[in-house]
Write an enzyme that holds these catalytic residues in place. Structure first.
Site, PDB file in Angstrom:
ATOM      1  N   ASP A   1      13.060  -6.880  21.743  1.00  0.00           N
ATOM      2  CA  ASP A   1      12.787  -8.252  22.188  1.00  0.00           C
ATOM      3  C   ASP A   1      12.095  -8.186  23.549  1.00  0.00           C
ATOM      4  O   ASP A   1      11.476  -7.178  23.880  1.00  0.00           O
ATOM      5  CB  ASP A   1      14.074  -9.098  22.215  1.00  0.00           C
ATOM      6  CG  ASP A   1      15.127  -8.566  23.189  1.00  0.00           C
ATOM      7  OD1 ASP A   1      14.796  -7.685  24.014  1.00  0.00           O
ATOM      8  OD2 ASP A   1      16.286  -9.024  23.131  1.00  0.00           O
TER       9      ASP A   1
ATOM     10  N   SER B   1      23.447  -5.753  29.314  1.00  0.00           N
ATOM     11  CA  SER B   1      23.173  -5.959  27.890  1.00  0.00           C
ATOM     12  C   SER B   1      22.738  -4.695  27.162  1.00  0.00           C
ATOM     13  O   SER B   1      22.779  -4.647  25.933  1.00  0.00           O
ATOM     14  CB  SER B   1      22.090  -7.031  27.714  1.00  0.00           C
ATOM     15  OG  SER B   1      20.931  -6.690  28.453  1.00  0.00           O
TER      16      SER B   1
ATOM     17  N   HIS C   1      14.742  -5.610  25.715  1.00  0.00           N
ATOM     18  CA  HIS C   1      15.623  -4.568  25.190  1.00  0.00           C
ATOM     19  C   HIS C   1      14.907  -3.624  24.223  1.00  0.00           C
ATOM     20  O   HIS C   1      14.078  -4.070  23.424  1.00  0.00           O
ATOM     21  CB  HIS C   1      16.822  -5.210  24.480  1.00  0.00           C
ATOM     22  CG  HIS C   1      17.605  -6.120  25.360  1.00  0.00           C
ATOM     23  ND1 HIS C   1      17.516  -7.495  25.278  1.00  0.00           N
ATOM     24  CD2 HIS C   1      18.483  -5.854  26.356  1.00  0.00           C
ATOM     25  CE1 HIS C   1      18.307  -8.043  26.182  1.00  0.00           C
ATOM     26  NE2 HIS C   1      18.901  -7.068  26.853  1.00  0.00           N
TER      27      HIS C   1
END
Length: 360
Positions: free
Chosen positions: A325, A34, A328
């Site tokens: 978040d 991600s 990340h």
């Protein structure tokens, strides 16, 4: 009229020249999780691992969620900027049933990264939650076969040998280990990271066998210091996860040296994300950061007890947070990391940095 036309053409040629001069490599091929997914998971219909809701993308040029797990641009975007290229498009956007074109050219680069992906396949492949690294390399093998049919062999080899292959993977395998009741019973930490590195080596060799020559390999960050990990240890870094990250980074560097010895034309730059993130968290004010522990977008303690969703509390200033978040980084933190990766000091990059890799 003729004078204006001549001026327009002259400006066009000048701008084209500047663009070609700015472009430092033919293409970028991206593999990972991600941290560099630019939208592949959007095409996994059953996946819950998607960044498709506000507030993701709030600082992206479109101000909309794009599938990037960030408030804005991620590392794949920012590295492309450094290289004078457009961001490599998500592979699934080029081959999905909604946008399939058998004649599509992959010469401009492709991004295979997938949120939630790991070196190991795990259960995600069965659940179609993400695209594990093995599958990403399978996709690249398909791309390579297609390119061999479209491009003359010597031209293709030159193109690929000058392109950059970026690999950002392993964090989810570490999360998987310390969140599992079963894995620690079957593997010691050292056995687990040894297996991670040997599995990654197989995939890097596959890429090399299909034309890849220049690799940018990103080491693991201090995973125990991300907001969701801090919840395990009363807001302080979760040392067990950090130890596992460090062990993996050590064996990864040994593996890369061995891979280089066995493949004489292979070149690589390893980036020490662990050291770079530690520098940010230990010296935040020198980089303009205020909050090094909490998430900008979330709910609960450290804003990290729940995912970033439209009902989340969002920080007023995304520039002073390292984390966007639960896991990340913000675009602001990522920009600093990419600067260090591109032309940073030897304390962060081994044996060379990306800028030096380009010159080879």
């Amino acid at each position: 009229m003729m004078k204006n036309s001549f001026l327009f053409i002259s400006l066009l040629i000048l701008n084209l020249g500047l663009f070609l001069e700015a472009q430092k490599v033919p293409a970028v091929y991206v593999f990972g999780d991600s941290l560099v997914d630019v939208g592949n998971n959007n095409y996994l219909t059953l996946s819950l691992v998607k960044a498709v809701l506000p507030h993701y993308g709030i600082d992206f040029p479109t101000k909309l969620p794009t599938g990037r797990f960030s408030n804005g641009k991620n590392a794949a975007d920012l590295i492309a900027e450094k290289l004078g290229l457009a961001t490599s498009p998500p592979y699934l956007s080029l081959v999905s049933k909604f946008n399939y074109n058998k004649n599509v050219s992959f010469l401009n680069g492709v991004n295979f990264a997938s949120g939630g992906a790991g070196i190991f396949n795990g259960n995600d492949e069965n659940l179609r939650q993400s695209i594990p690294l093995t599958k990403q390399v399978d996709y690249y093998s398909n791309v390579y076969e297609q390119l061999t049919q479209q491009v003359e062999a010597s031209r293709l080899q030159k193109h690929l040998s000058k392109s950059i292959f970026i690999v950002v993977i392993g964090s989810n395998d570490i999360f998987g280990y310390y969140n599992s009741l079963d894995l620690p019973k079957k593997n010691t930490p050292q056995q687990y990271v040894d297996s991670m590195a040997s599995s990654l080596k197989v995939q890097l060799q596959r890429l090399y066998n299909n034309g890849a020559r220049k690799f940018e390999i990103i080491g693991l960050s201090p995973i125990g210091c991300c907001p969701i990990s801090r919840l395990k240890n009363k807001t302080e870094c979760f040392s067990e996860a950090n130890l596992l990250s460090m062990k993996y980074n050590e064996i990864l560097q040994i593996m890369l040296k061995d891979l280089k010895l066995k493949n004489k034309n292979l070149s690589y730059s390893y980036f020490d994300t662990y050291a770079a993130i530690q520098d940010l968290t230990q010296n935040p004010s020198s980089y303009g950061f205020v909050d090094v522990k909490g998430a900008c977008c979330g709910l609960g303690e450290l804003n990290a007890q729940f995912l970033c969703t439209p009902i989340s509390i969002i920080c007023a200033n995304r520039q002073d947070h390292i984390f966007w978040d639960q896991v990340h980084p913000t675009e602001a933190a990522t920009r600093i990391i990419v600067d260090k990766l591109y032309n940073g000091l030897s304390k962060y990059t081994h044996p060379i940095n990306m800028e030096q890799l380009l010159a080879l």
